[in-house]
Each structure stands twice: as C-alpha cells, then as structure tokens.
Design a protein around this motif. Structure first.
Motif, PDB file in Angstrom:
ATOM      1  N   ILE B  44     -31.064   8.292   4.142  1.00  0.00           N
ATOM      2  CA  ILE B  44     -31.666   9.613   4.366  1.00  0.00           C
ATOM      3  C   ILE B  44     -31.701  10.400   3.057  1.00  0.00           C
ATOM      4  O   ILE B  44     -32.704  11.027   2.717  1.00  0.00           O
ATOM      5  N   GLN B  45     -30.605  10.320   2.295  1.00  0.00           N
ATOM      6  CA  GLN B  45     -30.594  11.073   1.041  1.00  0.00           C
ATOM      7  C   GLN B  45     -31.567  10.494   0.018  1.00  0.00           C
ATOM      8  O   GLN B  45     -32.192  11.237  -0.745  1.00  0.00           O
ATOM      9  N   GLU B  46     -31.736   9.181   0.020  1.00  0.00           N
ATOM     10  CA  GLU B  46     -32.741   8.576  -0.864  1.00  0.00           C
ATOM     11  C   GLU B  46     -34.136   9.076  -0.521  1.00  0.00           C
ATOM     12  O   GLU B  46     -34.926   9.430  -1.394  1.00  0.00           O
ATOM     13  N   ALA B  47     -34.402   9.076   0.776  1.00  0.00           N
ATOM     14  CA  ALA B  47     -35.714   9.564   1.233  1.00  0.00           C
ATOM     15  C   ALA B  47     -35.883  11.030   0.844  1.00  0.00           C
ATOM     16  O   ALA B  47     -36.942  11.451   0.359  1.00  0.00           O
ATOM     17  N   ASN B  48     -34.817  11.803   1.048  1.00  0.00           N
ATOM     18  CA  ASN B  48     -34.853  13.225   0.709  1.00  0.00           C
ATOM     19  C   ASN B  48     -35.113  13.431  -0.784  1.00  0.00           C
ATOM     20  O   ASN B  48     -35.871  14.324  -1.182  1.00  0.00           O
TER      21      ASN B  48
END
Lengths: 418, 418
Positions: B44-48
C-alpha cells in the motif's frame, strides 16, 4: 424573475411563519379551511363544472372525467379528511431525542418541518386539499402544481383554503397554486434547490420520471406499482384465489393492485383452471404464457412487454414458474419495489421471499391492497414512496419533516479542552 | 454495456448476498479487512508513493499531498476505525416496529440495507476504507469512485480489502473501485436509478454540485459548510472569544469550521478589539465590514463575495450587526444550513435563533466543531448531510439503511372483508 420563482420565494417566507405555529394553531387553521371549503361549495362546483365541460369537449374519457368531478359527497369527504388530520399527532411536537456528553455538552435531535414542499400531480382535485392539509399539519408551506384540466376546480379550492388561512391571521402564501398551463413550471420547480426542499410527484409513470429527470431538488418517487402475487406450491386453494381476485379487482386503477400473478406449476396443474375461471368471472382479461394458455382458451398470449406493464385496469398477466427462486428472479427483473406478495403454507418459502424481495411492502397470505397510509394506521398519506431514501412505502406526516440538532454548551470548544 | 454499468450490475448482485449476512459475519469480514490492510502495508505504501510522486510532478500543494499520504499511523488508524465499526450496533438487526390490526393483519417495519451505495470523493484514501467499512457494516455493497490522483493507493487498499472479503467466503464484488480516469463514470453512476440506490458525494462544493446536477439517482448532499458564529450583545467576553478562535482555528480546512463571525455592535464596541487581536494572534486573516475595519488596521475589507465564501483556511469574515434579527437574516441569505452558533446569555435570543435558523446543527455557547459523527456519539460517519431529505447532519450507519414493511395475513383481502 419568473412568476413561479417569486411564488417559491413567498412560499419560503411563509414556511418560516408556519414552522413556528403550535399544534393547536395549525389545527385551528385546518378547521377553518374545512369550513371554508363547505361554505364555498357552490363556487367550487361551478368551477368544477367548467373543468368538466372543457374536459368533455376535449374528449376526456369517462374515467378521467369521474376523477375530476367534485360532488357534494367528495367535498364532504375532503372536509372529513382534514378533520382526521386534526386528530393525528403533530410529528414536530414529539419529544426530541436527548443526550448529554461527559463534558456536559447537551445534544437534542428535533423533528422539524421540511419547509417548502412542491406537489406535482394530475387531474384529481382531492390531491389539492389532501396535500395542503398534510403539509400544513407538519408545519410546511406548499406549492401546488396540479393539472391544467383541473385548473378552475383547483383555483376555487385554493381560494377557499386561503380564506381559511387568512381568517386565522396566517399568510395565504403558505398555499399557492403554480400555473399549470406551462410545462416549464415543472422544470423550474425542479431547479430551485435550496428554495424548494422537496418535490413529490404524484401520478403516472411518465409524470414521475419526467420530474426525476428534470430536478436537482430532492424528489420522493411515488406510486408506480408493477405488483406481483406469487402462488407457491403449498398455497391453500381458496385463499390464493380470493387474494388474487381481491388484489386485481378491488380497485384496479391504483398502484397497489396486482399486475402479474406468478403461479407455481405444481399448484396450477391442480388449481390453475379454477384460478383462471375466478378471475374471468370477476371480469378480468388474462394474458398468459404458453403454459397458462393451455388452461383456458380465453387466455390471451402474454409478451415480454406484459411482464413490465402496470395495467391499472382489469387486466392481469399470469406466468407459470417452477419454484420460488424463479418467482423471485421474475420480480427482481420486472418489479418496481412497491408491493409483492406470496401465498404459501411453507415457512421456508416465506422467509426466502421476504429476505430476498427488495420492496416497500412484502406480504405473506394477504392482498397487496393494504399498502396504503390509512390501512397501515397512518391516517392520510401524501403518496407511496418506491425509492429507498428518506422513507419507503406509504408516506404520512412524519415523511414531511426532517431533523435538526440543537446543541447547548457552556463555552465548549473542541480544541481547547485539554 | 460500459465497464461501470457492468460493475454496478455485479454490485447489485453482491448486495443481495451482503444484505443477508448476520452481524457476526459482517464483523468477521471487517476484522479480516483490517488485518489485510496491515498485512499489505508495504504494497500500500509503495502504491501511495507512486501517487505522491505523480502529485509532486503535477505540482500538487503540500496540503493536498499531505491528505494523500498514507503513513503507518494513518493505516493503523484505518484499522482502528474498522474496529470501532465492529463495536457499533448493526442498524439492520434492531427490533422492527410491530403492530397488529383489529382484523389480525400483522405489520412489521424493518430496517434493511439500502443495497448499492456509490461514493464519489476526492483525494483522501482514508475515505476508501471508511466508506467501505460503513457500507459493509450496514449490509450494503459499495462502488468507490475516488480521485485519479489517489488511484494507486485506492487500488492497493481495495485489493487488500477484497482479499479480506474473499478470505471470509464473501463476494469481492461487494467492494469495487470505479475507473477514476474518466469523468463519464460520475455521470454514468448518476443515471443508474434502480441499480444504484444512493450516491454520496464527498468533497468540495464543485464536486457535490456536479453530482447533484447530473444524477437522477437520489443524492445525499454533504459537507459544504459556510458556518456562522453570532456573538450577541450579552455574550460573555472570554467565552465568545474562546469559541470564535476554536471554531475558526481548531481545524480550518473542515466543513464545520466557522467562516463568518457576526458581532453585535454593542458587544463589539467594548470587546471587539480584543476579539480581533485574539484571532490575529491565532494566525487568522480577518476581512471585515467598514465598522469592523475601524477596530484594527490589519483588518482587510470584506466584499459581498466574502459573506458567501467557505474559506477552508485561516481566514474569517467579520460583520457587525445591530440585533439578532439582522444576524438571522444574514445567515438565511448566506448560510448553507450546516452549523450555526450563537453565543449569548439572553434566553430570548437563544430561542429566536434556534427556532428561526434552519440548519442541520444549531449551537448555543459552543463551537461549531462538534458537528461530527464521532463527537455526537455515532462512531464513524460517511459525511454530513446538508439537505433535508433522508437525514440531516452527521450520517452514521442508520443513514445507510431504509425500511421494508413485512406484512403477514391469513388470507386477508381488502374488498372481501364485508
């Protein structure tokens, strides 16, 4: 600024005064209105005669002319309806919900009037009086946009009702008739978001869909009922036939009448002929699928279109189904989420039907004709909602109100509490 | 058939399954969703980060980048929010109202899920999880139409949540992300009356008005708050100043922050300078009418436009008024019916203000910042309704349900009873 917009501004102004009236003041106004309608019976009937004559010249059907006609009995029944409203509790005078936070902030959630209600309806002048009475009792002002075919009758009725308001020292602009000669007024009302608080269209499917498509003001969708009766395998023969005949013929022109009967084949193999004969004896024209057509030579062939038709007349579509799931699937495809009934002695079928049918009213072993404010014990009704927002099913006085949080503190701050 | 329409069909299908779940089954799904979000924190943080990088390249403001950012704490707070939902009562499992007519017809009025809820919102990815959780808990399927600037974050969050659903054997189509790259999807959703049961837009005024104008599906208008604080003649000085500073500065970017302060001249003659200084010390830019400008040289001139502006920033308009009626008239002209407050020790002024101000929340001696689901004790909220239909004020789980009449008879007919 159009005439209609000016009327809406006056309506908003009047709504503020009406909202502050006590229940007794509102009841007194309803009483005065009822008296004025009866006092002016002669004027009202003369006006009504003009509408009837014009209607006859325009070739209106006898059915429509009958809806338009204001007899002594019908005027009396309007006055009685207003008396019923006087006797009903005022939704805005109910005790508010109250709670207090640990920090002492007191919260109350009150029921308050909506403000300005716009009714858009067809040629029945009784709606003029019903709607005005309901809106007033709940503390609202109302804009009445009736049909041009009832314009003289509506003018006479509204004039009488406004005299009643005036005699109580209330603003006549709380009740206003919007020009029915122009189609533009329907569209105009629909664009007055913030000024008109809700639009309630009442009439045929075309009217309702037109209002929805043209409005940014919130609309309560009412009335279109493609209602079904599903006779399950275990249904008692006499009960099923009685309910079918009642739901179709008690008053075929209204939205809670049944339009399609779904019959489980195992039941129909035994009792189907008798069902068809009972409906035919009651004067009903039957359109059936091929399986049903075999039961009686007078059954006409049903087309795909029939499953989606709200006949509003003594015509019924009959379709054979093989199980409860097929009946539910049919209703999901063609229903309008108004009133759907199952006749059965099988508890599992009842549960499955009630859980899976998404409609305002779901019946077990009863006629769909009970979807009606008066029948459910709500007194008068302003329509039957077939949408999910706000309220679903028969709309009573409560549906003409909204809520308002009244919050009392003693210097309460959100950030400053630490 | 467009992709969006196909998604809506699948959503309707899934909603039927979700509607039949028990409270425990829904809670289990919420737990699984919370776990999956934390399990996939890295993804999720990578996508963010992709969204943040794209946003920086597009020149998004630091404020907007901050709203978009998903830190460990923010993901944790999403999971905690889901836990709060688990602890809240299920509105659809409340006991239905029940009554029986004299003829034995049994009427029940149940709370049931709305069905398919479409959320249309801007760049805050936390809305993705909040909305999904609230809709699920109330038994609905949800179509999430977020912003294109958060598309990677939203995809990762929805993918995690769908895994959670799948792990409980529930249809993943109960949560679907609608293509945010196309503006058409907003319009398309708005035209799906009968398939989409309600649209809730959440974001700025432009987004909300666009959705309202384009939709025939019922819309719940949320969030635009041009909120006022009226300091009446008898207001306690410290209380009035504290509340003014709190209501403006506690969190200026939200809808329940105050945008205009109306000060009674008699009060301002004595305490006005101190009020202005307190606001200036808190970093607020002040725009005032001529009377207010006299109080402090840094007060900028306010124009007609300022009275109608929702600044959503540390700016406030200040206007002098001569009495309560003028304050009420100002609020009626410029207010958005969200949250309006009076500070006073005069009971008559309180009553007049509360009766005559038509808003979701009306405050006495408290900051407007309490108009919030969590503050009122509703747990989570899906938005704050500023329209009157359905529900007004903070929307909780109950606002994601409708009613269904379940009526049981024993062969009851309407016409056949005589």
């Amino acid at each position: 600024m159009s005439e209609c917009y000016q009327q809406a501004l006056k309506s908003k102004e009047a709504s503020r005064q009406i909202a502050l009236l006590t229940t007794e003041e509102k009841n007194e106004a309803l009483r005065a209105i009822a008296n004025e309608i009866m006092n002016r019976e002669k004027d009202i009937q003369e006006a009504n005669n003009k509408d009837l004559e014009y209607g006859r010249n325009q070739g209106l059907s006898n059915d429509l002319l009958d809806r338009l006609r204001l007899t002594h009995e019908r005027l009396l029944s309007m006055a009685t309806g207003l008396q019923t409203l006087i006797d009903l509790p005022d939704p805005t005078s109910a005790q508010p919900e109250k709670w207090t936070r640990e920090d002492g902030l007191q919260i109350e959630n009150h029921r308050v009037p909506l403000g300005v209600v716009a009714m858009i309806y067809e040629a029945r002048p009784n709606v003029t009086v019903d709607a005005a009475g309901l809106c007033l009792k709940a503390g609202n002002a109302v804009l009445l946009r009736g049909s041009s075919s009832a314009v003289h009758s509506n003018k006479a009725l509204v004039s009488a009702m406004r005299s009643g308001l005036k005699s109580c020292g209330l603003p006549e602009t709380a009740l206003q008739l919007v020009n029915p000669e122009s189609r533009d007024t329907v569209k105009e009302l629909g664009q007055m978001r913030g000024l008109v608080d809700v639009i309630i269209p009442r009439g045929g499917a075309h009217l309702i869909q037109t209002v929805i498509a043209q409005s940014t003001v919130p609309v309560i969708e009412t009335g279109v009922g493609n209602c079904h009766l599903y006779i399950e395998e275990t249904a008692q023969k006499d009960m099923a036939i009685d309910i079918a005949v009642d739901a179709k013929t008690d008053r075929p022109s209204v939205c809670n009448a049944v339009e399609t009967i779904l019959v489980e084949k195992k039941w129909a193999e035994i009792y189907g002929e008798e069902l068809i004969e009972a409906l035919l004896s009651a004067g009903v024209t039957i359109k059936g699928d091929e399986w049903i057509q075999r039961l009686n030579p007078t059954v006409e062939p049903a087309t795909e279109e029939d499953w989606g038709t709200e006949y509003l007349s003594p015509v019924v579509a009959v379709r054979s189904v093989s199980d409860t799931e097929s009946a539910i699937a049919h209703i999901r495809t063609y229903g309008t989420a108004h009133s759907e009934a199952i006749v059965t002695e099988n508890d599992e079928a009842v549960q499955s039907f009630q859980d899976q049918i998404d409609a305002a009213s779901v019946y077990h072993n009863a006629s769909t004709r009970f979807t009606d404010g008066a029948e459910l014990g709500y007194g008068a009704e302003i329509g039957i909602s077939t949408q999910k927002l706000h309220a679903r099913g028969p709309l009573g006085l409560g549906a003409l109100t909204t809520n308002k949080y009244v919050i009392k503190g003693n210097g309460h701050m959100k950030g400053g509490r630490s």
